[in-house]
Design a protein around this motif. Structure first.
Motif, PDB file in Angstrom:
ATOM      1  N   ALA A  87       0.835  -1.204   0.000  1.00  0.00           N
ATOM      2  CA  ALA A  87       0.000   0.000   0.000  1.00  0.00           C
ATOM      3  C   ALA A  87       0.869   1.253   0.000  1.00  0.00           C
TER       4      ALA A  87
ATOM      5  N   HIS B 214       4.971  -4.005   3.936  1.00  0.00           N
ATOM      6  CA  HIS B 214       3.949  -3.404   4.798  1.00  0.00           C
ATOM      7  C   HIS B 214       4.664  -2.748   5.969  1.00  0.00           C
TER       8      HIS B 214
ATOM      9  N   GLN C  91      -1.896 -14.271  -2.389  1.00  0.00           N
ATOM     10  CA  GLN C  91      -3.321 -13.978  -2.262  1.00  0.00           C
ATOM     11  C   GLN C  91      -4.027 -14.877  -1.267  1.00  0.00           C
TER      12      GLN C  91
ATOM     13  N   TYR D 290      -4.819  -6.252   4.069  1.00  0.00           N
ATOM     14  CA  TYR D 290      -5.562  -5.604   2.991  1.00  0.00           C
ATOM     15  C   TYR D 290      -7.036  -5.424   3.316  1.00  0.00           C
TER      16      TYR D 290
ATOM     17  N   GLU E  96      -7.445  -2.627   5.804  1.00  0.00           N
ATOM     18  CA  GLU E  96      -7.192  -1.237   5.386  1.00  0.00           C
ATOM     19  C   GLU E  96      -8.227  -0.705   4.408  1.00  0.00           C
ATOM     20  N   GLU E  97      -8.855  -1.635   3.668  1.00  0.00           N
ATOM     21  CA  GLU E  97      -9.741  -1.122   2.617  1.00  0.00           C
ATOM     22  C   GLU E  97     -11.209  -1.401   2.870  1.00  0.00           C
TER      23      GLU E  97
END
Ligand code: ATP
Length: 248
Positions: free
Chosen positions: A40, A221, A235, A244, A247-248
């Motif tokens: 990110a 990270h 993944q 992930y 954070e999103e």
């Protein structure tokens, strides 16, 4: 440092006003790899590139290029001379010069010769430029002004400007940002063809693109490596999913 390793980064730390941009970061890259770095905004990717190329010096850690070169004792110009080329995200070609002249200027500058437009090129230098034009797919555009190229073509020209001096390691920041689907596909082919003979490290946000080129992906990270592996491994990695999704 094993003999196939071209880049050895260990225990890197770098703080800006108490903020740890790099936090005990380790990275090991083998000769000929095509490695992708993802993470990110603020994960430390640019700061890591800055340290490898000598633009920033870390507070602690080691960075070796090949078996013998301790990069932390060298400045930016010396590191470039060792055969480490860096491409920033935005293309910075000389718009008023032709494609050929851009490559020529880059070749002359790399040799620390003052560039003059009418400098004589040796036959081997002309051959090298021709070779690079073929690699980057701009043979037809050789006498076109760089300013008239498409965005993708400018990015390839800039990669060509690094290739004229035959670097061992290329660091490439977000090559496909702003490219059309067709240009992105062509860039995947180009970068794949460059690896093997040399080592390529690509920072990229476009996951589909990363999947199309990378065998090994390193996820950064908060200044360190969160995970490393194939795209499938990344993944399904639970730390990656947690960060992930968190954070999103
Ligand atoms: P992006 O994807 O946005 O380029 P990144 O992974 O490249 O992000 P870095 O640019 O390396 O991240 O930044 C890591 C952190 O360090 C960021 O929070 C940034 O604000 C901070 N940082 C980087 N350079 C400096 C500097 N010269 N002075 C102060 N803080 C800095």
């Amino acid at each position: 440092v094993s003999n196939q390793m071209i880049l050895y980064v260990e225990g890197l730390n770098l703080s800006f006003d108490g903020f740890k941009a790099l936090n005990d970061l380790n990275l090991y890259v083998n000769d000929g790899e095509l490695r992708c770095l993802i993470g990110a905004n603020g994960a430390g990717k640019t700061t890591l590139m800055d340290v490898i190329t000598g633009k920033s010096k870390p507070d602690a850690g080691s960075v070796y290029f090949g078996q013998t070169h301790n990069l932390l004792t060298k400045d930016e110009a010396d590191i470039a001379q060792l055969g480490i080329g860096r491409k920033f995200q935005k293309p910075t070609v000389f718009e008023e010069q032709t494609v050929f002249d851009n490559l020529e200027l880059s070749l002359k500058t790399d040799k620390r010769v003052l560039p003059t437009l009418f400098a004589n090129l040796s036959p081997s230098e002309i051959d090298r430029i021709d070779e690079v034009l073929a690699i980057i797919g701009l043979k037809q555009q050789r006498f076109m002004k760089a300013g008239a190229l498409s965005h993708g073509q400018k990015q390839w020209l800039e990669i060509g400007m690094l290739l004229v001096s035959d670097p061992r390691l290329l660091l490439i920041d977000e090559p496909v940002a702003g490219m059309t689907a067709q240009e992105t596909e062509r860039t995947a082919e180009l970068l794949t063809s460059l690896a093997g003979e040399r080592t390529v490290i690509v920072v990229e946000h476009d996951m589909e693109f990363v999947r199309s080129i990378a065998r090994t992906v390193t996820v950064l990270h908060q200044g360190s490596v969160l995970a490393e592996g194939t795209m499938d491994q990344i993944q399904s990695n639970k730390d990656v999913i947690e960060v992930y999704l968190g954070e999103e």
